[in-house]
Design a protein around this motif. Structure first.
Motif, PDB file in Angstrom:
ATOM      1  N   ASP A   1      -7.689   7.279   4.225  1.00  0.00           N
ATOM      2  CA  ASP A   1      -6.495   8.049   3.395  1.00  0.00           C
ATOM      3  C   ASP A   1      -5.465   8.500   4.652  1.00  0.00           C
ATOM      4  OD1 ASP A   1      -7.613   7.507   1.005  1.00  0.00           O
ATOM      5  OD2 ASP A   1      -8.818   9.437   1.193  1.00  0.00           O
ATOM      6  N   GLU A   2      -5.587   8.184   5.762  1.00  0.00           N
ATOM      7  CA  GLU A   2      -4.428   8.630   6.611  1.00  0.00           C
ATOM      8  C   GLU A   2      -3.249   7.609   6.513  1.00  0.00           C
ATOM      9  OE1 GLU A   2      -6.073  10.034  10.906  1.00  0.00           O
ATOM     10  OE2 GLU A   2      -6.840   8.009  10.486  1.00  0.00           O
ATOM     11  N   ASN A   3      -2.199   7.877   6.803  1.00  0.00           N
ATOM     12  CA  ASN A   3      -0.947   7.180   6.725  1.00  0.00           C
ATOM     13  C   ASN A   3      -0.757   6.403   7.697  1.00  0.00           C
ATOM     14  OD1 ASN A   3      -0.038   8.493   3.922  1.00  0.00           O
ATOM     15  ND2 ASN A   3       0.337  10.310   5.061  1.00  0.00           N
ATOM     16  N   VAL A   4      -0.184   5.322   7.556  1.00  0.00           N
ATOM     17  CA  VAL A   4       0.192   4.324   8.696  1.00  0.00           C
ATOM     18  C   VAL A   4       1.796   4.050   8.653  1.00  0.00           C
ATOM     19  CG1 VAL A   4      -0.254   2.178   9.600  1.00  0.00           C
ATOM     20  CG2 VAL A   4      -1.962   3.182   8.555  1.00  0.00           C
ATOM     21  N   ALA A   5       2.406   4.362   9.887  1.00  0.00           N
ATOM     22  CA  ALA A   5       3.634   3.951   9.973  1.00  0.00           C
ATOM     23  C   ALA A   5       3.845   2.668  11.320  1.00  0.00           C
ATOM     24  CB  ALA A   5       4.483   4.907  10.286  1.00  0.00           C
ATOM     25  N   PRO A  63       0.796  -1.199   0.076  1.00  0.00           N
ATOM     26  CA  PRO A  63       0.014  -0.025   0.072  1.00  0.00           C
ATOM     27  C   PRO A  63       0.903   1.180  -0.270  1.00  0.00           C
ATOM     28  CG  PRO A  63       0.111  -0.999   2.113  1.00  0.00           C
ATOM     29  CD  PRO A  63       0.658  -2.046   1.187  1.00  0.00           C
ATOM     30  N   GLN A  64       0.361   2.421  -0.547  1.00  0.00           N
ATOM     31  CA  GLN A  64       1.212   3.433  -0.826  1.00  0.00           C
ATOM     32  C   GLN A  64       1.265   4.346   0.451  1.00  0.00           C
ATOM     33  OE1 GLN A  64       3.059   4.224  -3.685  1.00  0.00           O
ATOM     34  NE2 GLN A  64       2.324   1.969  -4.036  1.00  0.00           N
ATOM     35  N   ASN A  65       0.425   4.253   1.338  1.00  0.00           N
ATOM     36  CA  ASN A  65       0.277   4.881   2.584  1.00  0.00           C
ATOM     37  C   ASN A  65       0.665   4.227   3.720  1.00  0.00           C
ATOM     38  OD1 ASN A  65      -1.923   3.467   2.657  1.00  0.00           O
ATOM     39  ND2 ASN A  65      -3.215   4.772   3.652  1.00  0.00           N
ATOM     40  N   THR A  66       1.297   2.931   3.478  1.00  0.00           N
ATOM     41  CA  THR A  66       1.901   2.379   4.960  1.00  0.00           C
ATOM     42  C   THR A  66       3.520   2.075   4.813  1.00  0.00           C
ATOM     43  OG1 THR A  66      -0.289   1.472   4.934  1.00  0.00           O
ATOM     44  CG2 THR A  66       1.299   0.359   6.199  1.00  0.00           C
ATOM     45  N   MET A  67       4.019   2.599   5.783  1.00  0.00           N
ATOM     46  CA  MET A  67       5.419   2.263   5.744  1.00  0.00           C
ATOM     47  C   MET A  67       5.847   1.392   7.175  1.00  0.00           C
ATOM     48  SD  MET A  67       6.638   4.100   3.237  1.00  0.00           S
ATOM     49  CE  MET A  67       8.545   4.137   3.619  1.00  0.00           C
ATOM     50  N   ILE A  68       6.832   0.849   7.059  1.00  0.00           N
ATOM     51  CA  ILE A  68       7.238  -0.080   7.919  1.00  0.00           C
ATOM     52  C   ILE A  68       8.822   0.090   8.554  1.00  0.00           C
ATOM     53  CG2 ILE A  68       7.449  -2.230   6.746  1.00  0.00           C
ATOM     54  CD1 ILE A  68       6.227  -3.883   9.344  1.00  0.00           C
ATOM     55  N   LEU A  86      -2.233  -3.744   6.232  1.00  0.00           N
ATOM     56  CA  LEU A  86      -3.003  -3.974   5.153  1.00  0.00           C
ATOM     57  C   LEU A  86      -4.738  -3.264   5.833  1.00  0.00           C
ATOM     58  CD1 LEU A  86      -2.025  -6.793   3.385  1.00  0.00           C
ATOM     59  CD2 LEU A  86      -1.360  -4.612   2.658  1.00  0.00           C
ATOM     60  N   THR A  87      -5.096  -4.041   6.693  1.00  0.00           N
ATOM     61  CA  THR A  87      -6.343  -3.764   7.485  1.00  0.00           C
ATOM     62  C   THR A  87      -6.461  -2.100   7.946  1.00  0.00           C
ATOM     63  OG1 THR A  87      -6.523  -5.953   8.040  1.00  0.00           O
ATOM     64  CG2 THR A  87      -8.103  -4.280   8.984  1.00  0.00           C
ATOM     65  N   MET A  88      -5.335  -1.385   8.466  1.00  0.00           N
ATOM     66  CA  MET A  88      -5.197  -0.202   8.959  1.00  0.00           C
ATOM     67  C   MET A  88      -5.208   0.431   7.859  1.00  0.00           C
ATOM     68  SD  MET A  88      -5.402  -0.554  12.410  1.00  0.00           S
ATOM     69  CE  MET A  88      -4.905   1.245  12.697  1.00  0.00           C
ATOM     70  N   ALA A  89      -4.719   0.256   6.766  1.00  0.00           N
ATOM     71  CA  ALA A  89      -4.611   1.241   5.654  1.00  0.00           C
ATOM     72  C   ALA A  89      -5.822   1.295   4.908  1.00  0.00           C
ATOM     73  CB  ALA A  89      -3.546   0.967   4.626  1.00  0.00           C
ATOM     74  N   GLU A  90      -6.714  -0.012   5.023  1.00  0.00           N
ATOM     75  CA  GLU A  90      -7.951  -0.128   4.161  1.00  0.00           C
ATOM     76  C   GLU A  90      -9.004   0.900   4.940  1.00  0.00           C
ATOM     77  OE1 GLU A  90      -8.712  -4.087   4.441  1.00  0.00           O
ATOM     78  OE2 GLU A  90      -7.481  -4.550   2.512  1.00  0.00           O
ATOM     79  N   GLN A  91      -8.717   0.950   6.321  1.00  0.00           N
ATOM     80  CA  GLN A  91      -9.908   1.670   7.267  1.00  0.00           C
ATOM     81  C   GLN A  91      -9.585   2.963   7.691  1.00  0.00           C
ATOM     82  OE1 GLN A  91     -12.739  -0.182   7.847  1.00  0.00           O
ATOM     83  NE2 GLN A  91     -12.048  -1.739   6.776  1.00  0.00           N
ATOM     84  N   SER A  92      -8.224   3.474   7.208  1.00  0.00           N
ATOM     85  CA  SER A  92      -7.710   4.745   7.718  1.00  0.00           C
ATOM     86  C   SER A  92      -8.360   5.770   7.162  1.00  0.00           C
ATOM     87  CB  SER A  92      -6.045   4.806   7.377  1.00  0.00           C
ATOM     88  OG  SER A  92      -5.813   4.697   6.052  1.00  0.00           O
ATOM     89  N   PRO A 116       8.309   0.646   2.335  1.00  0.00           N
ATOM     90  CA  PRO A 116       6.769   0.183   2.280  1.00  0.00           C
ATOM     91  C   PRO A 116       6.513  -1.059   2.913  1.00  0.00           C
ATOM     92  CG  PRO A 116       7.609   1.061  -0.085  1.00  0.00           C
ATOM     93  CD  PRO A 116       8.910   0.831   1.012  1.00  0.00           C
ATOM     94  N   LEU A 117       5.183  -1.408   3.329  1.00  0.00           N
ATOM     95  CA  LEU A 117       4.494  -2.763   4.059  1.00  0.00           C
ATOM     96  C   LEU A 117       4.691  -3.896   2.873  1.00  0.00           C
ATOM     97  CD1 LEU A 117       3.680  -4.079   6.447  1.00  0.00           C
ATOM     98  CD2 LEU A 117       1.434  -3.558   5.580  1.00  0.00           C
ATOM     99  N   THR A 118       5.369  -4.812   3.205  1.00  0.00           N
ATOM    100  CA  THR A 118       5.485  -5.932   2.145  1.00  0.00           C
ATOM    101  C   THR A 118       5.714  -7.139   2.683  1.00  0.00           C
ATOM    102  OG1 THR A 118       6.714  -6.746   0.141  1.00  0.00           O
ATOM    103  CG2 THR A 118       7.714  -5.774   2.063  1.00  0.00           C
ATOM    104  N   PRO A 119       5.146  -8.297   2.192  1.00  0.00           N
ATOM    105  CA  PRO A 119       5.626  -9.604   2.836  1.00  0.00           C
ATOM    106  C   PRO A 119       7.121  -9.536   2.799  1.00  0.00           C
ATOM    107  CG  PRO A 119       3.913  -9.723   1.010  1.00  0.00           C
ATOM    108  CD  PRO A 119       4.520  -8.589   0.908  1.00  0.00           C
ATOM    109  N   GLY A 120       7.546 -10.554   3.962  1.00  0.00           N
ATOM    110  CA  GLY A 120       9.003 -10.986   3.849  1.00  0.00           C
ATOM    111  C   GLY A 120       9.642 -10.253   5.096  1.00  0.00           C
ATOM    112  N   LEU A 121       8.893  -9.976   6.128  1.00  0.00           N
ATOM    113  CA  LEU A 121       9.519  -9.357   7.145  1.00  0.00           C
ATOM    114  C   LEU A 121       9.276 -10.163   8.482  1.00  0.00           C
ATOM    115  CD1 LEU A 121       8.105  -5.448   6.346  1.00  0.00           C
ATOM    116  CD2 LEU A 121      10.591  -6.405   5.893  1.00  0.00           C
ATOM    117  N   GLY A 122       9.253 -11.503   8.022  1.00  0.00           N
ATOM    118  CA  GLY A 122       8.987 -12.267   9.399  1.00  0.00           C
ATOM    119  C   GLY A 122      10.155 -12.987   9.514  1.00  0.00           C
ATOM    120  N   THR A 123      10.436 -14.237  10.433  1.00  0.00           N
ATOM    121  CA  THR A 123      11.584 -14.596  10.789  1.00  0.00           C
ATOM    122  C   THR A 123      12.362 -15.112   9.437  1.00  0.00           C
ATOM    123  OG1 THR A 123      12.139 -16.761  11.976  1.00  0.00           O
ATOM    124  CG2 THR A 123      10.421 -17.304  10.389  1.00  0.00           C
ATOM    125  N   GLY A 124      13.669 -14.839   9.882  1.00  0.00           N
ATOM    126  CA  GLY A 124      14.579 -14.832   8.752  1.00  0.00           C
ATOM    127  C   GLY A 124      15.080 -13.627   7.994  1.00  0.00           C
TER     128      GLY A 124
END
Length: 314
Positions: free
Chosen positions: A124-128, A61-66, A116-122, A86-94
């Motif tokens: 248009d607010e940005n999520v970090a 999502p364009q408005n979610t950073m991690i 993803l859920t916070m971005a959908e419900q936000s 940007p938030l993406t898969p691959g940030l788990g163990t390893g």
């Protein structure tokens, strides 16, 4: 040791203030992000398989950073470094990072569908999201492969609490999260905590101390983020029953009661019990892909509801 950690908290608070005032340009020229800290042990670290995800989750999502702090055991010095992305898969163990670049794994944790859920419900607010978790880590002094207790010191005197503070401090130093050349603003908005298995497996004494240890740690994390009543979402630990005697953690009921009691006595806390029927991997400790999808969504839904009465979006 305690004085050093108090100094670290002060430096973190200073960093948060600097995020708001890092540029002479008017603050509204940059982006404002609602900031969430996600912490705990392995079921926050994440064991879902990225290749099993629905196809539409591969596009961040364009408005979610991690920012994910590098996981490290007690007394290792590389813990807590990271870089915003940007938030993406691959940030788990390893997952690995040297603080300059990120090396994604094939796993993900609750952060993915929480974000993803916070971005959908936000609206248009940005999520970090700032995440730091380490599998097998405990709250009671000396419990687990590594330890979160603020006063526990061994060897070089670096534990998981220190790594979490370092993660927060490192994440809050950059003023431009999205790389557009304009300083951004982070507004602390919530904490999500998924941990307790190590204490529930260790001993009755560790389980008995869990209530006090949890309350103290959440208080310290709230202080680090400068909001005394910051919304806190606690995930209920559960037992897969995949052991000869039918219980992986002998003292789990004590820890579950401690979690529930903490939430009951904190008007800005909520208890996620969606874990009660999440499916496990064959290892008996970690949820599978479906489980992490559902857990992330449940955390987000709980946080959204909690923010309606305790949210801080100044």
């Amino acid at each position: 040791m305690r004085n050093v950690k108090i100094l670290i908290i002060f430096l973190m608070v200073f960093s948060i203030i600097n995020v708001d005032n890092a540029t002479s340009k008017p603050i509204n020229e940059g982006s404002t992000y609602k900031l969430y800290f996600l912490g705990g042990q392995s079921n926050m670290e994440g064991f879902g398989f990225a290749e099993e995800l629905p196809a539409n989750t591969s596009n961040p999502p364009q408005n979610t950073m991690i920012f994910v702090g590098q996981m490290a055991f007690d007394n290792e010095t590389h813990g807590g470094v990271g870089v915003w992305q940007p938030l993406t898969p691959g940030l788990g163990t390893g997952f690995k990072t040297d603080g300059t670049t990120n090396e994604l794994s094939n796993r993900f944790g609750p952060e993915l569908f929480f974000g993803l859920t916070m971005a959908e419900q936000s609206n248009d607010e940005n999520v970090a999201i700032i995440k730091y978790a380490l599998g097998g880590s405990g709250l009671a002094e000396g419990v687990g492969y590594s330890n979160w207790h603020p006063d526990f010191s061994d060897g070089a005197g670096i534990n998981q609490y220190d790594n979490a503070l370092k993660t927060l401090r490192n994440a809050l130093v950059p003023s431009d999260l999205d790389g557009d050349g304009i300083a951004d603003r982070l507004v602390p908005s919530g904490i999500v905590w998924m941990q307790g298995e190590a204490d529930a497996e260790s001993s009755q004494a560790a389980a008995d101390d869990y209530r006090a240890n949890l309350a103290r740690l959440m208080g310290l994390l709230r202080a680090a983020l400068r909001v005394d009543d910051l919304p806190v979402v606690i995930g209920r630990i559960t037992d897969s029953g995949m052991s000869d005697d039918g219980s992986v953690m002998d003292y789990i009921e004590t820890v579950q009661h401690a979690q529930q009691d903490f939430v009951k006595n904190d008007s800005c806390a909520d208890y996620v019990t969606a874990t009660n029927d999440l499916p496990y991997l064959d290892d008996g400790w970690h949820y599978n892909t479906e489980g992490f999808i559902r857990l992330g969504r449940a955390f987000a839904e709980s946080m959204i509801n909690l923010e309606q009465r305790c949210g801080h979006t100044e």
